[in-house]
Write an enzyme that holds these catalytic residues in place. Structure first.
Site, mmCIF file in Angstrom:
data_model
loop_
_atom_site.group_PDB
_atom_site.id
_atom_site.type_symbol
_atom_site.label_atom_id
_atom_site.label_comp_id
_atom_site.label_asym_id
_atom_site.label_seq_id
_atom_site.Cartn_x
_atom_site.Cartn_y
_atom_site.Cartn_z
ATOM 1 N N ARG A 177 0.434 -1.328 0.469
ATOM 2 C CA ARG A 177 -0.069 0.301 0.052
ATOM 3 C C ARG A 177 1.053 1.415 0.061
ATOM 4 N NH1 ARG A 177 -2.174 -3.825 -1.178
ATOM 5 N NH2 ARG A 177 -4.062 -4.862 -0.263
ATOM 6 N N SER A 227 -11.316 -2.165 2.457
ATOM 7 C CA SER A 227 -10.943 -2.581 3.782
ATOM 8 C C SER A 227 -11.014 -0.821 4.652
ATOM 9 C CB SER A 227 -9.342 -3.422 3.191
ATOM 10 O OG SER A 227 -10.198 -4.365 2.524
ATOM 11 N N GLU A 297 -6.497 2.667 5.467
ATOM 12 C CA GLU A 297 -6.006 2.201 4.289
ATOM 13 C C GLU A 297 -6.570 3.349 3.658
ATOM 14 O OE1 GLU A 297 -6.953 -1.349 1.023
ATOM 15 O OE2 GLU A 297 -5.564 -1.431 3.074
#
Length: 306
Positions: A177, A227, A297
């Protein structure tokens, strides 16, 4: 008071009258369906317009934010001061041999479909990710043991000074990420994927299997940003949240999904404040119980309500 209204005509000269919106509610542009107004929201139709818009912002000290599909974005209730540049109309995709070249605003699902039509495999994992390719590359999006770093060859980017250049896979420095794009605040304009030849039915069946698993396990019937938290090292965020007893926990219209604890959803009528308060509540409870720090996230931008 919208202090950037003086620049409306200049932005209209760049992107056209129909592509400039004033005091635009960001809840219309995010998958969470929350968020206050952006002073200006523009939708360029060419990469040259993106460059000219960024240079106009830079030369006049106008804050600007790039968004694609708004599927990994939470905008606070006070909205955004400055200009939102939305890449909605930059979605061209072309196939050249075993490569797929896509503009930054192209939805991943569209790119997957073009790859499928050309019997090119490798992107199946991304077919259910709701975002655009620019955002996916910026955060090295992934699912089901696949991630963008496995299939990307290069990305054309622009920096804050309006310089356009190409980054190869190594220069993109893609990790979990994260990417050089985040680190240096580049903006993705175009992406080249290198895929492999495969059988149409093999690709199609893999896509259908992953989509079936998503539908079974994820709360796709509610607005969310996917998420909510990154995976902490050595743990799974959803399991930590569930083991803390927070499945179904609500604040206002925001809820920890009863279907998948890794998702915070807009159950109906949520504000960004509800979602942010629930995120903080979950982080605090998981820290208390497991001494694990959950990092979001989802990208959070904008101003608090006064």
């Amino acid at each position: 008071m919208n202090q950037y209204k003086n620049f409306i005509m200049q932005f209209e000269d760049i992107v056209g009258n129909n592509n400039v919106l004033i005091d635009e509610p960001m809840k219309k542009h995010t998958s969470f369906k929350v968020g206050g107004p952006a002073d200006l929201l523009i939708t360029p139709t060419t990469l040259e317009q993106v460059k000219d818009s960024i240079i106009l912002c830079r030369n006049n000290s106008i804050p600007y934010y790039i968004i694609g599909n708004g599927s990994n974005l939470l905008v606070r209730d006070g909205g955004i001061r400055g200009v939102v540049i939305k890449f909605l109309k930059l979605g061209d995709i072309k196939v050249e041999g075993d490569r797929v070249i896509a503009q930054s605003g192209a939805p991943l699902t569209n790119i997957c479909n073009e790859a499928l039509k050309s019997n090119l495999g490798g992107l199946e994992f991304a077919c259910g990710i709701p975002g655009s390719v620019g955002g996916a590359v910026t955060m090295n999006a992934g699912a089901y043991n696949g991630e963008i770093s496995q299939v990307i060859e290069s990305a054309k980017v622009i920096d804050k000074d309006g310089n356009v250049f190409l980054l190869n896979k190594e220069q993109l420095d893609l990790g979990y990420r994260m990417s050089a794009i985040q680190k240096y605040h580049y903006i993705v304009l175009e992406v080249t994927f290198k895929l492999h030849n495969s059988e149409y039915d093999t690709i199609k069946n893999r896509i259908m299997d992953l989509n079936r698993r998503r539908i079974e396990k994820q709360p796709l019937e509610y607005p969310s940003a996917g998420s909510t938290f990154k995976r902490p090292e050595g743990h799974f965020a959803a399991k930590l949240i569930e083991d803390t007893g927070l499945k179904g926990e609500s604040i206002g219209g925001a809820q920890v999904s009863e279907k998948h604890s890794g998702f915070i959803i807009n159950k109906g009528g949520a504000t960004a404040g509800d979602i942010l308060n629930l995120i903080e509540f979950v982080q605090n409870k998981v820290m208390e119980k497991f001494q694990v720090d959950l990092h979001t996230e989802v990208r959070i931008i904008g101003e608090e309500n006064n």
